[in-house]
Design a protein around this motif. Sequence first.
Motif, PDB file in Angstrom:
ATOM      1  N   ARG A   1      10.717  -4.780   6.824  1.00  0.00           N
ATOM      2  CA  ARG A   1      10.148  -3.741   5.936  1.00  0.00           C
ATOM      3  C   ARG A   1      11.121  -2.487   6.229  1.00  0.00           C
ATOM      4  N   LYS A   2      11.381  -2.167   7.197  1.00  0.00           N
ATOM      5  CA  LYS A   2      12.197  -1.133   7.751  1.00  0.00           C
ATOM      6  C   LYS A   2      13.472  -1.163   6.650  1.00  0.00           C
ATOM      7  N   GLN A   3      13.867  -2.217   6.454  1.00  0.00           N
ATOM      8  CA  GLN A   3      15.141  -2.482   5.847  1.00  0.00           C
ATOM      9  C   GLN A   3      15.135  -2.173   4.248  1.00  0.00           C
ATOM     10  N   VAL A   4      13.970  -2.264   3.729  1.00  0.00           N
ATOM     11  CA  VAL A   4      13.929  -2.100   2.189  1.00  0.00           C
ATOM     12  C   VAL A   4      12.821  -0.970   1.693  1.00  0.00           C
ATOM     13  N   PHE A   5      12.119  -0.430   2.609  1.00  0.00           N
ATOM     14  CA  PHE A   5      11.197   0.591   2.698  1.00  0.00           C
ATOM     15  C   PHE A   5      11.714   1.909   1.684  1.00  0.00           C
ATOM     16  N   LYS A   6      13.017   2.214   2.246  1.00  0.00           N
ATOM     17  CA  LYS A   6      13.683   3.360   1.783  1.00  0.00           C
ATOM     18  C   LYS A   6      13.711   3.460   0.288  1.00  0.00           C
ATOM     19  N   LEU A   7      13.945   2.324  -0.603  1.00  0.00           N
ATOM     20  CA  LEU A   7      14.031   2.316  -2.011  1.00  0.00           C
ATOM     21  C   LEU A   7      12.876   2.507  -2.715  1.00  0.00           C
ATOM     22  N   PHE A   8      11.594   2.364  -2.053  1.00  0.00           N
ATOM     23  CA  PHE A   8      10.425   2.602  -2.659  1.00  0.00           C
ATOM     24  C   PHE A   8       9.308   3.583  -2.358  1.00  0.00           C
ATOM     25  N   THR A   9      10.216   4.652  -1.586  1.00  0.00           N
ATOM     26  CA  THR A   9       9.555   6.038  -1.471  1.00  0.00           C
ATOM     27  C   THR A   9       9.113   6.784  -2.463  1.00  0.00           C
TER      28      THR A   9
ATOM     29  N   GLY B   1       5.408  -1.437  -3.081  1.00  0.00           N
ATOM     30  CA  GLY B   1       5.671  -1.029  -4.557  1.00  0.00           C
ATOM     31  C   GLY B   1       4.769  -0.396  -5.111  1.00  0.00           C
ATOM     32  N   ASN B   2       3.792   0.501  -4.260  1.00  0.00           N
ATOM     33  CA  ASN B   2       2.458   0.933  -4.994  1.00  0.00           C
ATOM     34  C   ASN B   2       3.043   2.235  -5.936  1.00  0.00           C
ATOM     35  N   HIS B   3       3.934   3.050  -5.340  1.00  0.00           N
ATOM     36  CA  HIS B   3       4.319   4.136  -6.269  1.00  0.00           C
ATOM     37  C   HIS B   3       5.156   3.563  -7.640  1.00  0.00           C
ATOM     38  N   LEU B   4       5.752   2.535  -7.285  1.00  0.00           N
ATOM     39  CA  LEU B   4       6.459   1.959  -8.628  1.00  0.00           C
ATOM     40  C   LEU B   4       5.627   1.443  -9.603  1.00  0.00           C
ATOM     41  N   ALA B   5       4.531   0.697  -9.174  1.00  0.00           N
ATOM     42  CA  ALA B   5       3.733   0.066  -9.913  1.00  0.00           C
ATOM     43  C   ALA B   5       2.679   1.144 -10.857  1.00  0.00           C
ATOM     44  N   ARG B   6       2.623   2.317 -10.092  1.00  0.00           N
ATOM     45  CA  ARG B   6       1.766   3.376 -10.544  1.00  0.00           C
ATOM     46  C   ARG B   6       2.587   4.259 -11.695  1.00  0.00           C
ATOM     47  N   LEU B   7       4.017   4.297 -11.352  1.00  0.00           N
ATOM     48  CA  LEU B   7       4.771   5.087 -12.117  1.00  0.00           C
ATOM     49  C   LEU B   7       4.935   4.046 -13.469  1.00  0.00           C
ATOM     50  N   ASP B   8       5.059   2.856 -13.358  1.00  0.00           N
ATOM     51  CA  ASP B   8       5.128   1.947 -14.595  1.00  0.00           C
ATOM     52  C   ASP B   8       4.046   2.235 -15.571  1.00  0.00           C
ATOM     53  N   MET B   9       2.819   2.219 -14.832  1.00  0.00           N
ATOM     54  CA  MET B   9       1.560   2.306 -15.615  1.00  0.00           C
ATOM     55  C   MET B   9       1.557   3.757 -16.398  1.00  0.00           C
ATOM     56  N   ASP B  10       1.845   4.851 -15.435  1.00  0.00           N
ATOM     57  CA  ASP B  10       1.550   6.255 -15.849  1.00  0.00           C
ATOM     58  C   ASP B  10       2.419   6.353 -17.255  1.00  0.00           C
ATOM     59  N   ILE B  11       3.838   5.771 -17.355  1.00  0.00           N
ATOM     60  CA  ILE B  11       4.893   5.925 -18.438  1.00  0.00           C
ATOM     61  C   ILE B  11       4.254   5.397 -19.462  1.00  0.00           C
ATOM     62  N   ILE B  12       3.740   3.875 -19.343  1.00  0.00           N
ATOM     63  CA  ILE B  12       3.445   3.130 -20.369  1.00  0.00           C
ATOM     64  C   ILE B  12       2.217   3.701 -21.126  1.00  0.00           C
ATOM     65  N   PHE B  13       1.027   4.074 -20.420  1.00  0.00           N
ATOM     66  CA  PHE B  13       0.011   4.631 -21.027  1.00  0.00           C
ATOM     67  C   PHE B  13       0.231   5.984 -21.632  1.00  0.00           C
ATOM     68  N   SER B  14       0.872   6.804 -20.943  1.00  0.00           N
ATOM     69  CA  SER B  14       0.964   8.010 -21.499  1.00  0.00           C
ATOM     70  C   SER B  14       2.001   7.892 -22.906  1.00  0.00           C
ATOM     71  N   THR B  15       2.888   6.988 -23.091  1.00  0.00           N
ATOM     72  CA  THR B  15       3.725   6.636 -24.055  1.00  0.00           C
ATOM     73  C   THR B  15       2.829   6.416 -25.437  1.00  0.00           C
ATOM     74  N   LEU B  16       2.151   5.267 -24.805  1.00  0.00           N
ATOM     75  CA  LEU B  16       1.183   4.854 -26.013  1.00  0.00           C
ATOM     76  C   LEU B  16       0.250   5.808 -26.499  1.00  0.00           C
ATOM     77  N   LEU B  17      -0.534   6.672 -25.598  1.00  0.00           N
ATOM     78  CA  LEU B  17      -1.645   7.564 -26.241  1.00  0.00           C
ATOM     79  C   LEU B  17      -0.651   8.765 -27.114  1.00  0.00           C
TER      80      LEU B  17
END
Length: 411
Positions: free
Chosen positions: A107-115, A361-377
């Motif tokens: 987990r430590k090896q990949v964690f950095k890219l998902f902050t 990946g929770n921050h990434l998943a939430r960012l994808d959602m945020d961008i998609i729904f904001s764009t559509l609305l």
Amino acid sequence: MSHTSDLEFNPLSDAFAQDPHPFYAALRAKEGLTYYEDFDVWLAARFDDVSEIVMSEHMVRSMEHIASAEEIEKQKRDGNWHDMPHHSRFVQFSLLDSDGDVHDRLRKQVFKLFTPVMVNKLRDEIQAYVDSLVDGLADHAEIDFIEDLAANVPGHIIGRILGVPDADCPQLRIWSENIVQYFDIDRSDKRKELAERNTTEFYHYLSDLKRQRETAPKDDLISMMIEAQKAGQMNEDEFISTAMLILMAGHGSTIDVLGSGMHALLKFPDQMQRLRDDQSLMKTAVQEMFRYESPLPFFHRYVTQEMEVCGQRFERGTKFGVLYGSANRDPKQFPNADTFDVGRSPNWHIAFGRGAHFCLGNHLARLDMDIIFSTLLRRFSRIELAAEDVRYKRGLSVRGPDALKIRWSPS
Ligand code: HEM
């Protein structure tokens, strides 16, 4: 102790697929944990019980800690997981299915890219990609929100993080879906052969990509993991399985919650309007989408010693099923739990798990959602369901619509 026989708890049924929540509510109403024979698991459905299990230091994900090699082999045969050489090396073993020191090291090896800071750097790129997809669809009066839009985003962005060229992302999506689907309902030999073949192809693909990056490193996850391997922090199999997991864990789950989140906005037009009127609610709205229909509703743990779990005594090696999807509708934790409320706060949902395996990946998943729904609305003044009958996927491990036909008109 309760048994599910009187409940008709059949998570593979159509009724469960269409609405699992009455079944979850019935489980929550029972005393103690409920034994579910078909999966040989004790189900935890209440928020407190689920939290207790996943936070316990005596719970693990991997059978290695509680069973002999022969027992593991037998379990694999019973579940038709055996004779899958690449699948067992790269999918059945992973960061997610390891515990203790191995888990922490990987987990430590990949964690950095998902902050949050690193993920936020992708914002412009995700926005540009979503804009280009929407541009291509804007003059269609009707689309399938899942297939035409949602399904294209997560794989593309995770592919980018890994370092996969854009043109190859659709292929990765197919491999990833075929491999992941084998975890759920259909364990036929035909699907088994497909899962093994696609794992092999994926393995060869990643090995080639790795060779390219060894000679010409880039600013991506593959290059970062090559450095970790050189430093002795990962072996070859761990390298491949981690790259595969990151793609597979974040791909279908994000598509599913995009679908169920959009469906919730369409079923509750007052909430869609509220969000249109005040887009500062987007963060809480996205969190509510994860709570309301958790896309990965079911995970498991094994207990490493005989002990009391949720008020009952269990033997070492007992398997527990943690129902995140049910915990997130527990009225003891969430007032008006069955109400979809885009402004809900606080909202300490457990859709990303908790404890050692908390979703990377929770921050990434939430960012994808945020961008998609904001764009559509922003871009569409009207979005409506085009077909009332929305079918959801069957199975206990996933939650999301198969398709979601919508009509829209540009602002
Ligand atoms: C809709 C989105 C997602 C949901 C609901 C979700 C949910 C979860 C959950 C519940 C776990 C913990 C499993 C357990 O308790 O046993 C988990 C772990 C994990 N997730 Fe996610 N996830 C999502 C998206 C992503 C994305 C986008 C990525 C990567 C880019 C990702 C990567 C991972 C990884 C690597 C783990 C394993 C972490 C570990 O074992 O330490 N997930 N996820």
